[in-house]
Design an enzyme around this catalytic site. Structure first.
Site, mmCIF file in Angstrom:
data_model
loop_
_atom_site.group_PDB
_atom_site.id
_atom_site.type_symbol
_atom_site.label_atom_id
_atom_site.label_comp_id
_atom_site.label_asym_id
_atom_site.label_seq_id
_atom_site.Cartn_x
_atom_site.Cartn_y
_atom_site.Cartn_z
ATOM 1 N N LYS A 116 -1.390 -8.456 -10.872
ATOM 2 C CA LYS A 116 -0.475 -7.768 -11.324
ATOM 3 C C LYS A 116 -0.120 -8.303 -12.545
ATOM 4 O O LYS A 116 0.354 -7.303 -13.603
ATOM 5 C CB LYS A 116 0.846 -7.604 -10.407
ATOM 6 C CG LYS A 116 0.407 -6.762 -9.022
ATOM 7 C CD LYS A 116 1.576 -6.363 -8.242
ATOM 8 C CE LYS A 116 1.036 -5.671 -7.077
ATOM 9 N NZ LYS A 116 2.221 -5.239 -5.950
ATOM 10 N N SER B 206 5.946 -2.323 -2.813
ATOM 11 C CA SER B 206 6.004 -3.417 -3.892
ATOM 12 C C SER B 206 6.553 -2.816 -5.229
ATOM 13 O O SER B 206 6.805 -3.614 -6.234
ATOM 14 C CB SER B 206 4.778 -4.249 -4.262
ATOM 15 O OG SER B 206 3.859 -3.432 -4.845
#
Length: 355
Positions: free
Chosen positions: A285, A240
């Site tokens: 996140k 990611s």
């Protein structure tokens, strides 16, 4: 004497019960917000330029759930519970899971390097050494014919340089079509005929079931660049951070500082063509980035297309999820949707330098 013994026994029971609640692991994983980690100390382009601001990757923490952690996660919107089978295929060991995550990180770093060096017009060459089987889907046709580690070099007499070529060819076929695969196993050439099976699509009922062999592939590329680049990720796994790696590498390759003095974070996979892909845990996140005083956050836009699950409920894009989280925690971060590396770069180039 009896009262003292009863008191002691009760304390023993309390201690044993507490230890059980703290350490007994359930068949679930829990992910929580991690951190925003600056990339300048991690990425080092030989002779690269320095930056006034910063690029950061964002992480989540993932671990097996204890009874106490499971209970606490039920009370926290940003602690997400996953059944074990969603995180790790049945039979996969901890070592195999960690190896898979680290391998995806290595691929992500390589993809980011190709994108950044190509855009910066720097010296880069790619040597192709075959397509390897990284994993096999249980119950699919490949399970009976292929093994992890097999090197595939042709399908129906068409030589394949990359997994993308292989997938594109197979995607045009129908269920029960038979393909002939030429491969190498432990140094021995082989040829096998395999019928295509149907993947059970459990995410989006609006699409037809896909067909395939049931294999996870990886292209063995040897990428050579000049100047050299080193990316130290230690135990960070997964794909990611691809977008953020590509931006950091590019910024060290070119004279202009595209951070413009801002603290910038984000997430998203990156393909060799510079396409930004969806990731998991984006709300967590956003929380991690906000806690590190990030000012700009890049989120995969997925071309703005909202999908539906099997019950017809909408599945938000990463960008839409990120916006929701930022609003919920009253973050001052600017959430920026991106579909490609070029879009992220264009956004940064039009920014006014921070004063």
């Amino acid at each position: 004497m009896n009262k003292r013994r009863i008191f002691t026994n009760r304390w023993i029971i309390v201690i044993v019960l507490t230890l059980f609640l703290m350490f007994y692991q359930l068949p679930f994983y829990i992910s929580t917000p991690g951190m925003a980690k600056e990339l300048a100390p991690i990425v080092n382009v030989e002779g690269g330029f320095r930056e006034e601001g910063s690029f950061s990757l964002t992480t989540i923490r993932m671990g097996k759930a204890t009874i106490i952690q499971y209970g606490l996660a039920k009370l926290n919107d940003y602690h997400v519970i996953y059944p074990e089978e969603q995180i790790r295929p049945e039979g996969e060991t901890d070592d195999e899971y960690n190896h898979r995550q680290l391998h995806m990180m290595d691929s992500s770093k390589e993809q980011a390097t190709v994108v950044a060096y190509t855009k910066a017009n720097k010296d880069i060459s790619i040597e192709y050494n075959g397509v390897y089987v990284l994993g096999i889907v249980e119950g699919m046709p490949a399970e009976q014919h292929l093994k992890v580690g097999d090197r595939l070099f042709a399908v129906d007499n068409l030589e394949m340089k990359s997994s993308e070529e292989f997938i594109k060819y197979i995607s045009q076929m129908q269920a029960n079509d038979i393909v002939t695969i030429r491969l190498e196993r432990n140094g021995k050439p082989m040829e096998v005929d395999i019928p295509l099976g149907v993947f059970q699509n459990n995410v989006d009922d609006s699409e037809d079931d896909r067909v395939g062999l049931g294999i996870q592939l990886v292209t063995d590329r040897k990428v050579k660049v000049n100047p050299k680049v080193e990316i130290k990720t230690d135990e960070i796994g997964g794909p990611s951070a691809g977008l953020m790696f590509s931006l950091e590498i590019y910024n060290q390759l070119v004279e202009e500082d595209i951070t413009k003095g801002y603290k910038i974070a984000g997430t998203g996979t990156i393909s060799y063509e510079g396409v930004v892909g969806r990731i998991g845990g984006i709300k967590q996140k956003v929380v991690a980035a906000d806690g590190s005083d990030v000012e700009i956050f890049f989120a995969p836009n997925e071309e703005g297309k909202t999908r539906t699950d099997k019950n017809g409920a909408p599945i938000l894009t990463n960008y839409q999820e990120a916006l929701e989280a930022a609003e919920d925690i009253n973050s001052k971060m600017k959430i920026v949707p991106v579909d490609t590396f070029e879009e992220a770069l264009a956004y940064l180039e039009q920014l006014e330098p921070k004063k």
